[in-house]
Design a protein around this motif. Sequence first.
Motif, short mmCIF file in Angstrom:
data_model
loop_
_atom_site.label_atom_id
_atom_site.label_comp_id
_atom_site.label_asym_id
_atom_site.label_seq_id
_atom_site.Cartn_x
_atom_site.Cartn_y
_atom_site.Cartn_z
N SER A 86 -1.65 12.09 -4.11
CA SER A 86 -2.43 10.88 -4.36
C SER A 86 -3.07 10.32 -3.11
N GLY A 87 -2.49 10.62 -1.95
CA GLY A 87 -2.97 9.99 -0.72
C GLY A 87 -2.70 8.51 -0.75
N TRP A 88 -3.57 7.72 -0.09
CA TRP A 88 -3.40 6.27 -0.07
C TRP A 88 -3.90 5.67 -1.38
N HIS A 89 -3.09 4.78 -1.95
CA HIS A 89 -3.44 4.12 -3.20
C HIS A 89 -2.64 2.83 -3.30
N SER A 90 -2.90 2.06 -4.35
CA SER A 90 -2.10 0.86 -4.68
C SER A 90 -2.15 -0.22 -3.61
N GLY A 91 -3.26 -0.31 -2.88
CA GLY A 91 -3.37 -1.37 -1.88
C GLY A 91 -3.47 -2.76 -2.47
N ASN A 92 -3.61 -2.86 -3.79
CA ASN A 92 -3.69 -4.16 -4.46
C ASN A 92 -2.45 -4.49 -5.26
N THR A 93 -1.32 -3.81 -5.00
CA THR A 93 -0.08 -4.11 -5.69
C THR A 93 0.52 -5.39 -5.13
N LYS A 94 0.45 -6.47 -5.91
CA LYS A 94 0.92 -7.80 -5.48
C LYS A 94 2.42 -7.90 -5.77
N LEU A 95 3.20 -8.29 -4.75
CA LEU A 95 4.65 -8.34 -4.91
C LEU A 95 5.19 -9.76 -5.01
N PHE A 96 4.99 -10.58 -3.99
CA PHE A 96 5.60 -11.92 -3.98
C PHE A 96 4.82 -12.83 -3.04
N GLN A 97 5.01 -14.12 -3.24
CA GLN A 97 4.36 -15.11 -2.37
C GLN A 97 5.28 -15.47 -1.23
N ALA A 98 4.70 -15.70 -0.06
CA ALA A 98 5.46 -16.05 1.14
C ALA A 98 4.69 -17.11 1.91
N LYS A 99 5.33 -17.66 2.92
CA LYS A 99 4.62 -18.60 3.77
C LYS A 99 3.42 -17.90 4.40
N ILE A 100 2.35 -18.65 4.62
CA ILE A 100 1.19 -18.07 5.28
C ILE A 100 1.58 -17.66 6.70
N GLY A 101 1.29 -16.41 7.03
CA GLY A 101 1.69 -15.89 8.34
C GLY A 101 3.12 -15.42 8.39
N THR A 102 3.70 -15.07 7.22
CA THR A 102 5.10 -14.66 7.21
C THR A 102 5.32 -13.42 8.06
N PRO A 103 6.44 -13.35 8.78
CA PRO A 103 6.84 -12.07 9.35
C PRO A 103 7.35 -11.17 8.23
N LEU A 104 7.33 -9.87 8.46
CA LEU A 104 7.80 -8.90 7.47
C LEU A 104 8.59 -7.81 8.15
N SER A 105 9.64 -7.35 7.48
CA SER A 105 10.37 -6.17 7.91
C SER A 105 10.85 -5.46 6.66
N ALA A 106 10.89 -4.13 6.68
CA ALA A 106 11.28 -3.37 5.50
C ALA A 106 12.18 -2.21 5.88
N GLY B 93 0.84 -1.18 0.00
CA GLY B 93 0.00 0.00 0.00
C GLY B 93 0.88 1.24 0.00
N ALA B 94 0.47 2.28 -0.71
CA ALA B 94 1.33 3.45 -0.90
C ALA B 94 0.59 4.74 -0.58
N TRP B 95 1.34 5.68 0.01
CA TRP B 95 0.88 7.05 0.20
C TRP B 95 1.91 7.97 -0.45
N ASP B 96 1.44 8.81 -1.37
CA ASP B 96 2.33 9.73 -2.07
C ASP B 96 1.69 11.11 -2.15
N PRO B 97 2.51 12.16 -2.26
CA PRO B 97 1.96 13.51 -2.35
C PRO B 97 1.00 13.65 -3.54
#
Length: 301
Positions: A41-61, A35-39
């Motif tokens: 545009s506000g919030w958009h792109s909540g459906n941008t699919k990136l990659f498959q992971a294990k169900i319940g994967t932890p995430l850090s960015a 999901g993205a917030w940009d000047p």
Amino acid sequence: MVNLTAPGVAAIAWQNNGLHIRVYFQKDDGFVYEGAWDPGSGWHSGNTKLFQAKIGTPLSAIVFAPTQPQIRVYYLDTSYVLQEYVYSSGWSKGATLPSPDLTPITSIAAVTWTQPTNQQIRVYYQKTNNTIQEVVYSSGWQVGFSFTEQAFPGTSLSGAIIKENVINNNPSFRVYWQATNLSLNEYSWSGNWSNRDLKYSPAPNSGIAAVAWSDSVGAHIRVYLENAAGNVQELNYNDPSGWVIPPGTPTNTIASFRAPIAAVVWLDSSVELRVYVQSTSSNNITELVYSGGWSAHALGF
């Protein structure tokens, strides 16, 4: 109680001709989305699919080089292997990180800082013996420091940089985790490692999200977690006074109920904070907004 199924949520923010925010989360199809917030545009792109992971994967960015943003997302693939997904003018699969003895119920934390010659990255995960392990990127990935303290099985992990741009490879950063007695602990790096028990016990397997910044007064840290009633709480650290314990409640009584938590901070004319909580019963993400006072709203993705 261990955190077996709750998916992770991760958030980053940077400023380049305005504020940009990215939130990463997993949906029921097993894919991680952005999901993205940009000047403008506000919030958009909540459906941008990136990659498959294990169900319940932890995430850090993490994000660096804000004029041409470089993003890294860390996760567990369907074989429970610690992986990196990279944005550099486009998304692609990154490195497979060395992760000996990784427990399938691990969380992930990551921090980064810039040196004159390269970017430094540190990633943290929990091992099968319940200790925390560091993975180091300098010119390539290698196993780093092995902590010896016993963490709660499935503890959440979160890291925060206080001093980011350094010349002598001596940044200041923190890693937060929950001990077997449920107390919140802080690993601190400022040239060497130390550990501190903060003498506060969040709920078992509480989500943990930490942010930090520094100014002319000194260091400031905020840690967001869940109390026994299932409500998001805020722990405050400010130089020179130190930690304020017990914590406060950011807004109303927003319930997380073992849900993952992520947070970002930036300095505008004042300190701006955002906290993201993903519901354990749906894909909905709630944003807690601090801009002189707290408010909350659902993002709709």
